[in-house]
Design an enzyme around this catalytic site. Structure first.
Site, PDB file in Angstrom:
ATOM      1  N   SER A 238       0.755  -0.879   0.038  1.00 31.83           N
ATOM      2  CA  SER A 238      -0.073   0.136  -0.162  1.00 31.83           C
ATOM      3  C   SER A 238       0.969   0.978  -0.420  1.00 31.83           C
ATOM      4  O   SER A 238       0.413   2.387  -0.292  1.00 31.83           O
ATOM      5  CB  SER A 238      -0.742  -0.057   0.693  1.00 31.83           C
ATOM      6  OG  SER A 238      -0.253  -0.348   2.511  1.00 31.83           O
ATOM      7  N   ASP A 483      -3.095   6.673  11.737  1.00 26.81           N
ATOM      8  CA  ASP A 483      -2.243   5.759  10.439  1.00 26.81           C
ATOM      9  C   ASP A 483      -1.121   6.497  10.765  1.00 26.81           C
ATOM     10  O   ASP A 483      -1.272   8.108  10.018  1.00 26.81           O
ATOM     11  CB  ASP A 483      -2.645   6.046   9.229  1.00 26.81           C
ATOM     12  CG  ASP A 483      -2.238   5.589   7.865  1.00 26.81           C
ATOM     13  OD1 ASP A 483      -1.191   5.288   8.247  1.00 26.81           O
ATOM     14  OD2 ASP A 483      -2.289   5.602   6.575  1.00 26.81           O
ATOM     15  N   HIS A 486       1.217   5.388   6.220  1.00 31.43           N
ATOM     16  CA  HIS A 486       0.755   5.837   4.859  1.00 31.43           C
ATOM     17  C   HIS A 486       1.172   7.540   5.029  1.00 31.43           C
ATOM     18  O   HIS A 486       1.481   8.191   6.071  1.00 31.43           O
ATOM     19  CB  HIS A 486       0.043   5.507   4.504  1.00 31.43           C
ATOM     20  CG  HIS A 486      -0.219   4.548   4.070  1.00 31.43           C
ATOM     21  ND1 HIS A 486      -1.040   3.565   5.082  1.00 31.43           N
ATOM     22  CD2 HIS A 486      -0.153   3.216   3.386  1.00 31.43           C
ATOM     23  CE1 HIS A 486      -1.107   1.941   4.877  1.00 31.43           C
ATOM     24  NE2 HIS A 486      -0.292   2.098   3.832  1.00 31.43           N
TER      25      HIS A 486
END
Length: 515
Positions: A238, A483, A486
């Site tokens: 990802s 998160d 990312h």
């Protein structure tokens, strides 16, 4: 008078052979003229196709000639627009070329191939774009003209060729971000901090500055010209999808007609397993993503009780390689999934052949997997036609725990400014293993070592802004995972792509110089 018919008959007998000879001579001349004219037309067309090749490598160009329409059929359709071509019925194998692939919009795994089977049910009008309008030709550019357009001297080109792009620092630059926040519809929700309500955007206005050179500002139109007629594919987890979506937005921003940029299967969400391809129709370019979190094969085998047991085959390359082995540019990554509990503990999970290791150190398992990957690259890719990149490990910034144990980064609003606060390099043993494996490869791989570059940017993660339509109370709930791995878009991956653009540009200029 009685002799007149006889006299006339004699005259005709003498004239007729001469007329016949004259008629034969004229016919021969006409045939010669027609043949000569046809030869001139064939020669002119041949020169036209060669001069207008969209790439500097003839073999690459002829490999790309059988896209949805060949170069000839595109020209042909200009003059005979009502004549259908066979392009809509292509059924080549997956991974052959950009438009020769048919996609199944209903595939449960994301953007999978169906090897030419029916795509019925795809209601996205973009999947039926008139390919006859694709601009297939781009004039060859003189390298000196390109250098002038870039305002680049030979000295600065030489400087870029020998520059360590990844040894530098972030500087404030209010001309960034490279595209307006909120304007790109192809950013997945977890990366879309703008629409998810992040209140401050200072993290967007930073530029990466290497110590030894000045990298050119990203130019989407120029990058599309460099990539004209080619496939660029990201393969990985990802974090590579994060970078892929960044590049799609950067390139889309430079295209005037945004309707000419679309995902081939009509998908608008890219988090599922599978394959996704954005088409830039005016340039015959595809920018694709293949999800492969380990780059080797995830496996299942029966344990002693007969139930299925998940393992990771360190000796087998992952199963989607046919999707990308014909690509012109490949950007690989792996790493984050090797830090998860099952992989990091390494108990009863790693497999070679029929042997499952009862316990194996993760760094050694990673070395074995990367060796399998490197051998596949060396055996299957031609460095004359495919450029290979490996994007390094992107560091996380969890404080007070990990992603599933209360780790946070939502109070971070500034990058780390002093290098002494960065982690000691390499922060993980798998990074050393990767670098050691790549040093032994015969295929040139450009290592995008963004580890320290990303370590500075503790301010640029989605944190509590990875979901839309949450109240502030919901965002800060202990049940909400932050998160800190990312990156928000626009953001840090845009700078990774600026370096990718620079490296592709250097290679393009050197190819033009060699001509």
């Amino acid at each position: 008078m009685t002799d007149s018919p006889t006299l006339l008959s004699e005259i005709l007998k003498q004239v007729t052979p001469k007329r016949t000879a004259l008629s034969k001579s004229t016919s021969i001349r006409i045939v010669i003229v027609i043949a000569f004219g046809f030869a001139i037309i064939v020669f002119t067309c041949g020169v036209f196709f060669i001069v207008n090749s969209p790439t500097n490598n003839p073999s690459t160009w002829f490999r790309n000639i059988d896209l949805t329409q060949s170069h000839f059929s595109v020209v042909f359709s200009r003059f005979f627009p009502n004549v259908s071509t066979a392009s809509s019925q292509l059924t080549q194998s997956p991974g052959s070329e950009v438009f020769s692939m048919q996609y199944s919009p209903d595939d449960s795994h994301g953007g999978g191939f169906n090897n030419g089977s029916s795509t019925e049910g795809n209601n996205n009008d973009n999947s039926h774009v008139d390919r006859s309008e694709i601009v297939m030709f781009s004039p060859l550019r003189n390298w000196t003209d390109l250098m002038k357009e870039l305002n680049m001297s030979e000295a600065s080109l030489n400087e870029l060729q020998h520059c360590d792009f990844f040894d530098g620092h972030w500087i404030k630059d209010h001309s960034y971000p490279l595209y307006e926040p909120g304007t790109c519809p192809h950013i997945d929700e977890p990366f879309d901090c703008f629409h998810n309500g992040r209140p401050e955007f200072g993290y967007e206005s930073f530029k990466w500055k290497p110590k030894g050179c000045n990298i050119p500002r990203f130019d989407g139109e120029m990058m599309l010209e460099v990539l004209r007629g080619k496939r660029l594919i990201f393969v990985g987890d990802s974090l590579n999808r994060n970078m892929w979506e960044s590049l799609v937005c950067l390139l889309r921003n430079s295209v005037k007609d945004k309707e000419r940029v679309f995902e081939a299967s009509g998908k608008m969400e890219f988090r599922s397993d599978g394959f996704y391809s954005f088409i830039f129709a005016d340039y015959n370019v595809s920018v694709e993503f293949v999800r492969s979190i380990f780059l080797v094969q995830e496996w299942e085998m029966a344990d002693k009780s007969g139930s299925k047991k998940e393992t990771l085959r360190l000796d087998l390359i992952e199963s989607t390689v046919d999707c990308y082995k014909t690509a012109d540019v490949l950007i690989f990554n792996t790493g984050h999934w090797w830090t998860h509990e099952k992989t990091s503990e390494g108990k009863g999970y790693y497999q070679e052949g029929s042997h499952v290791y009862s316990e194996l150190d993760v760094a050694e398992a990673f070395r074995k997997a990367m060796t399998t990957w490197s051998r596949w690259i060396d055996a299957n890719l031609n460095p004359n036609t495919t450029q290979v990149f490996f994007r390094g490990y992107s560091l996380s910034h969890f404080s007070g725990g990990q992603w599933n144990s209360g780790g946070q980064c939502d109070n971070e609003t500034q990058p780390i400014k002093d290098e002494k606060y960065l982690l000691e390099y390499p922060p993980l043993p798998i990074i050393s293993m990767l670098e050691r494996v790549m040093m032994g490869m015969k295929t040139p791989v450009f290592y995008m070592n963004i580890t320290r570059m990303s370590d500075f940017r503790k301010d640029a993660h989605p944190s509590i802004y990875a979901k839309a339509n949450l109240t502030d109370e919901e965002r800060r709930s202990p049940d909400t995972y932050q998160d800190c791995s990312h990156w928000c878009l626009p953001g840090v991956p845009d700078s990774w792509n600026e370096i990718l653009f620079t490296q592709l540009l250097i290679k393009h200029i050197m190819q033009l110089k060699q001509q």
